[in-house]
Design an enzyme around this catalytic site. Structure first.
Site, short mmCIF file in Angstrom:
data_model
loop_
_atom_site.label_atom_id
_atom_site.label_comp_id
_atom_site.label_asym_id
_atom_site.label_seq_id
_atom_site.Cartn_x
_atom_site.Cartn_y
_atom_site.Cartn_z
N TYR A 15 -10.83 8.19 18.62
CA TYR A 15 -11.93 7.61 17.92
C TYR A 15 -12.08 6.00 18.00
O TYR A 15 -12.72 5.41 17.09
CB TYR A 15 -11.83 8.13 16.32
CG TYR A 15 -12.51 9.57 16.43
CD1 TYR A 15 -13.69 9.89 16.07
CD2 TYR A 15 -11.61 10.58 16.78
CE1 TYR A 15 -14.03 11.25 16.20
CE2 TYR A 15 -11.93 11.77 17.04
CZ TYR A 15 -13.15 12.14 16.67
OH TYR A 15 -13.66 13.54 16.23
N GLU A 43 -15.51 3.30 8.55
CA GLU A 43 -16.06 4.41 9.11
C GLU A 43 -15.95 5.91 8.28
O GLU A 43 -15.08 6.27 7.67
CB GLU A 43 -15.45 4.63 10.61
CG GLU A 43 -15.35 3.60 11.50
CD GLU A 43 -14.84 3.83 12.93
OE1 GLU A 43 -14.93 2.74 13.83
OE2 GLU A 43 -14.23 4.91 13.22
N HIS A 46 -0.81 0.36 5.38
CA HIS A 46 -1.79 1.30 6.33
C HIS A 46 -0.68 2.54 6.73
O HIS A 46 -0.39 2.83 7.89
CB HIS A 46 -2.17 0.64 7.66
CG HIS A 46 -3.42 -0.24 7.44
ND1 HIS A 46 -4.00 -0.76 8.73
CD2 HIS A 46 -4.03 -0.90 6.47
CE1 HIS A 46 -4.91 -1.55 8.23
NE2 HIS A 46 -5.02 -1.90 7.03
N GLN A 87 0.94 -1.17 -0.02
CA GLN A 87 0.06 0.07 -0.09
C GLN A 87 0.79 1.37 0.02
O GLN A 87 0.32 2.27 0.07
CB GLN A 87 -0.87 -0.22 1.12
CG GLN A 87 -1.95 -1.09 1.12
CD GLN A 87 -2.72 -1.34 2.37
OE1 GLN A 87 -2.69 -0.47 3.35
NE2 GLN A 87 -3.66 -2.16 2.50
N TYR A 105 -9.98 -10.37 9.72
CA TYR A 105 -10.00 -10.81 8.40
C TYR A 105 -10.51 -12.45 8.16
O TYR A 105 -11.09 -12.88 7.48
CB TYR A 105 -8.83 -10.57 7.31
CG TYR A 105 -8.72 -9.14 6.99
CD1 TYR A 105 -9.79 -8.29 6.19
CD2 TYR A 105 -7.63 -8.44 7.63
CE1 TYR A 105 -9.77 -7.05 6.12
CE2 TYR A 105 -7.49 -6.80 7.41
CZ TYR A 105 -8.50 -6.33 6.75
OH TYR A 105 -8.44 -5.08 6.38
#
Length: 412
Positions: A296, A286, A190, A126, A307
């Site tokens: 949060y 979200e 991430h 990523q 997963y």
């Protein structure tokens, strides 16, 4: 390459709304329902869990349907793994490509050669060249800011850099890293990461918690930059007035925490509030309205599961002192870039939030009233594209990029 599509209409007798994009049918209000009528939720698949929302409308909001006709155009298919879009004052788009180059694109679809001169990126997984924004005084200083995954001996990390777009627009000059979201970690997942200037001239930057079980708790750690939204100056220093300023037990750049992987940031055009989206695991994507200093919840509370199907932590969704999402998806849509619509060409879109969905292969339109989602529509579902970013152009249209290299224009 360019082709034009027309958005789909509501077929008579259907109570369930599906796509908003079709090659031949205008998106008029064909069944004579009023423009503000709602339909069954657009999500029809079973959720991954039996978790209950904290309040009505927190997930699977009623479906809505755009009634104003609009066009969808594929302006180009020549981009190479595009990730982020910044809109220049002259209406052109400056687009990041994961491999480490920038491209300029006109609203008509002309794409430049790769713009070079940026620091080397680690584009495994990523990672790569990620979010982008421009200086508020770009017209005079031509300064660009971007985030990327940076290699270090300890692993990779989200970094923020800035530089000047050369006058010939072929390179970026004097590229300098101004901020690093430490600690580094040996993972290629991430990173976040979007950038957004606020009205005070400081920059919001989102980070991820790097996905691994061992790094997840750092989303709750105020001495780590992982899983945070930070607010920094254009020089990369903690912005004055941040909520943890002056505390010895917290990094002064932190603005909010308890995030998993934030890939969308946008300001509401009326309230000025900062909104974000973030990836959940299996379920639990979200939408949040961000307030300074608030927690949060990740990974303490979540509406998702692992997963492999296991529960996360104590499998709780609510806890005092932890913020509830304004909205969540289960199953996930994998939300990435997002923008609020502030144009007037399509009146019913005013102040709606548009979210690029990767695994969802659509653009989500969210109708928001009193900080709650009261309607959801899925656009461009027939395109079967992983949408990576969507931004509003100077002409009032929406521009979107996909992992396959397409650039779309959505508007009149």
């Amino acid at each position: 390459m360019q082709h034009t599509l027309k958005s789909a209409g509501i077929f008579a007798g259907l109570a369930l709304m599906f796509s908003s994009c079709n090659s031949s049918t205008p998106n008029g209000n064909q069944d004579n329902r009023p423009a503000d009528s709602t339909y069954a939720p657009v999500e029809t698949k079973d959720p991954n869990t039996d978790y209950k929302p904290a309040f009505q409308g927190q997930t699977r909001a009623p479906g809505v349907k755009t009634t104003t006709p609009y066009d969808v155009k594929v302006l180009s298919e020549d981009l190479r793994r595009p990730w982020g879009i910044a809109v220049l004052p002259d209406g052109r788009l400056l687009i990041t490509e994961k491999g480490g180059t920038l491209r300029l694109a006109t609203p008509e679809g002309t794409v430049s050669a790769p713009i070079t001169g940026l620091p080397k990126v680690n584009d495994a997984g990523q990672g790569g060249l990620l979010g982008i924004t421009i200086d508020p005084d770009f017209n005079s200083n031509r300064t660009v800011y971007w985030s990327f995954s940076e290699d270090t001996p300890q692993g990779t990390q989200t970094a923020v850099a800035k530089g000047k777009l050369a006058d010939d627009e072929k390179s970026v000059e004097n590229a300098t890293v101004i901020y690093r979201a430490t600690p580094a970690h040996k993972s290629n997942l991430h990173y976040g990461s979007r950038l957004l200037f606020d009205k005070t001239g400081n920059i919001f930057v989102s980070t991820g918690e790097r996905s691994d079980i061992v790094t997840r708790p750092q989303a709750q750690d105020l001495n780590s930059a992982l899983g945070k939204i930070v607010r920094i100056t254009p020089e990369g220093k903690p912005a004055p007035g941040n909520p943890f300023e002056g505390r010895n037990d917290a990094r002064p750049e932190i603005y909010s925490y308890g995030h998993r992987n934030v890939q969308g940031l946008a300001f509401h055009p009326v309230t000025g509030d900062l909104w974000e989206n973030e990836f959940g695991p299996r379920g639990g994507d979200e939408i949040n309205r961000i307030e300074p200093g608030k927690n949060y919840g990740w990974p303490t509370i979540t509406y998702g599961i692992e997963y492999k199907g296991d529960k996360i932590g104590d499998a709780i969704q609510h806890q005092d002192g932890l913020e509830q999402p304004v909205y969540y998806w289960d199953p996930v849509i994998s939300p990435s870039g997002m923008t609020f619509y502030s144009g007037n060409a399509i009146p019913e879109w005013e102040n709606n939030l548009f979210v690029a969905a990767l695994s969802g292969v659509h653009i989500a339109r969210l109708v928001i009233e009193d900080n709650k989602v009261v309607g959801e529509e899925r656009l461009l579902t027939n395109e079967a594209q992983r949408f990576r970013d969507v931004q509003q152009g100077k002409d009032g249209a929406l521009y979107a990029v996909t992992d396959a290299g397409r650039l779309y224009r959505i508007g009149n």
